[in-house]
Design a protein around this motif. Sequence first.
Motif, PDB file in Angstrom:
ATOM      1  N   LEU A  86      25.749  70.607  35.872  1.00  0.00           N
ATOM      2  CA  LEU A  86      26.603  69.953  36.131  1.00  0.00           C
ATOM      3  C   LEU A  86      26.891  68.207  35.601  1.00  0.00           C
ATOM      4  O   LEU A  86      27.716  67.754  35.474  1.00  0.00           O
ATOM      5  CB  LEU A  86      26.616  69.934  37.696  1.00  0.00           C
ATOM      6  N   ASP A  87      25.327  68.073  35.429  1.00  0.00           N
ATOM      7  CA  ASP A  87      25.357  66.621  34.716  1.00  0.00           C
ATOM      8  C   ASP A  87      25.677  66.591  33.266  1.00  0.00           C
ATOM      9  O   ASP A  87      26.522  65.574  33.173  1.00  0.00           O
ATOM     10  CB  ASP A  87      23.435  66.217  34.697  1.00  0.00           C
ATOM     11  N   ARG A  90      30.040  66.741  33.484  1.00  0.00           N
ATOM     12  CA  ARG A  90      30.265  65.331  34.221  1.00  0.00           C
ATOM     13  C   ARG A  90      29.834  64.843  32.868  1.00  0.00           C
ATOM     14  O   ARG A  90      30.791  63.592  32.815  1.00  0.00           O
ATOM     15  CB  ARG A  90      28.938  64.662  35.442  1.00  0.00           C
ATOM     16  N   SER A  93      32.976  65.015  30.543  1.00  0.00           N
ATOM     17  CA  SER A  93      34.880  64.676  31.735  1.00  0.00           C
ATOM     18  C   SER A  93      34.312  62.722  31.088  1.00  0.00           C
ATOM     19  O   SER A  93      35.782  62.510  31.287  1.00  0.00           O
ATOM     20  CB  SER A  93      34.405  64.873  33.288  1.00  0.00           C
ATOM     21  N   ASP A  94      32.985  62.374  31.214  1.00  0.00           N
ATOM     22  CA  ASP A  94      33.483  60.764  31.108  1.00  0.00           C
ATOM     23  C   ASP A  94      33.680  60.351  29.708  1.00  0.00           C
ATOM     24  O   ASP A  94      34.493  59.921  29.445  1.00  0.00           O
ATOM     25  CB  ASP A  94      31.866  60.396  31.654  1.00  0.00           C
ATOM     26  N   ALA A 137      33.655  72.576  38.195  1.00  0.00           N
ATOM     27  CA  ALA A 137      33.933  71.516  37.831  1.00  0.00           C
ATOM     28  C   ALA A 137      34.319  71.097  36.971  1.00  0.00           C
ATOM     29  O   ALA A 137      35.048  69.574  36.879  1.00  0.00           O
ATOM     30  CB  ALA A 137      31.848  71.294  37.868  1.00  0.00           C
ATOM     31  N   LEU A 141      37.355  67.835  37.435  1.00  0.00           N
ATOM     32  CA  LEU A 141      36.545  66.337  36.446  1.00  0.00           C
ATOM     33  C   LEU A 141      38.169  65.952  36.024  1.00  0.00           C
ATOM     34  O   LEU A 141      38.901  65.371  35.172  1.00  0.00           O
ATOM     35  CB  LEU A 141      35.411  66.501  36.115  1.00  0.00           C
ATOM     36  N   THR A 311      29.008  72.099  43.428  1.00  0.00           N
ATOM     37  CA  THR A 311      29.423  71.094  42.093  1.00  0.00           C
ATOM     38  C   THR A 311      29.026  69.710  42.404  1.00  0.00           C
ATOM     39  O   THR A 311      28.947  68.682  41.584  1.00  0.00           O
ATOM     40  CB  THR A 311      30.654  71.736  41.128  1.00  0.00           C
ATOM     41  N   ASP A 312      29.470  69.340  44.248  1.00  0.00           N
ATOM     42  CA  ASP A 312      30.036  67.955  44.550  1.00  0.00           C
ATOM     43  C   ASP A 312      31.502  67.213  43.731  1.00  0.00           C
ATOM     44  O   ASP A 312      31.415  66.465  44.099  1.00  0.00           O
ATOM     45  CB  ASP A 312      29.240  66.994  44.344  1.00  0.00           C
ATOM     46  N   VAL A 313      32.854  68.704  43.750  1.00  0.00           N
ATOM     47  CA  VAL A 313      33.989  68.348  42.942  1.00  0.00           C
ATOM     48  C   VAL A 313      34.673  68.451  43.550  1.00  0.00           C
ATOM     49  O   VAL A 313      34.332  69.221  44.541  1.00  0.00           O
ATOM     50  CB  VAL A 313      33.394  68.949  41.558  1.00  0.00           C
TER      51      VAL A 313
END
Length: 326
Positions: A86-87, A90, A93-94, A137, A141, A311-313
């Motif tokens: 998941l890192d 992210r 996505s960034d 996720a 995002l 996922t904390d999304v």
Amino acid sequence: MTPRNDKSAQQQWTAARIPDQRGRVCVVTGASSGLGLATTRALARRGAHVILAVRDEEKGRRVAAGITAEQPDARLEVCRLDLADLDSVRAFSDRLHADRPHLDVLVNNAGVMAPPRTLSAQGYELQFACNHLGHFALTGLLLDLLTASGADSRVVTVSSVNHRNRKARIDFDDLHGARTYSAMGAYNQSKLANAVFGHSLHQRLTRTGSAVRSVLAHPGYAATNLQLNGPVGLWRVVFGRIGNPLLAQSPERGALPQLYAATAPDVSGGDFIGPDGMAELRGGPTRVELAPAASDAETGRRLWEISERLTDVRFPFTPSRAVPTA
């Protein structure tokens, strides 16, 4: 335009009928082989700027170079994405947010099939993590970029005919196979999760007035590295060594349902596109039915809530708007 229920007409649909994709930006996960490569090649041929989201950047660059050798005007970009981490999702996505004001198509294609029990970077069962959680996720995002694209942005989530397997279920009490692990059982669970997610996403997008379309697709039985590199023991013999040469269609044919879902003008949110042949294993793209378990409201609610937690999304559901013109 292909009639919505005319299977004989849809059987004739090929990648040559993909509408002009110039000016559109597409992300294809798992773009360096199999269905993802076939999808990337076809979209690039019709003028799309395709972002190859791949775990192995060097392999992705070789694949992109091969496509460019065939299509000198292909517009390709290679970006690292490990859906089982998941890192990495992210970070991908960034990067897209830094480089792109909008995104037109996200093809959630990548997957793993029936390996020995393995855990992801965050400690989740690998197939559930890569096939479902990573794509959940990623979609959440990137949803703001898809929303910014306007009226014809799409999320295509690739499931499998296996989501209808009579034993396929989402084991909410043992999602990661800690107590009991079946390689094919976990694969079927992840493919059912894909179908549940795509259907639930469509419902949520519709309720919030978003113009982003959530569409599902499955390739039938396509000969890819998935069967050769994933399953172990008897499964590898059955699927890879015997099934692929005798029964499977080519990756190019297998990719047609997801290409249709991503580009055909008559596709609506909530559609499920698969092959029209016997048992949906081969054939041209047509609309097919979800398994009842995939559209079950309680299953959809539970899977969505657990996916958010793992996922904390959280999805930024907002109505779509047109892309500003210069």
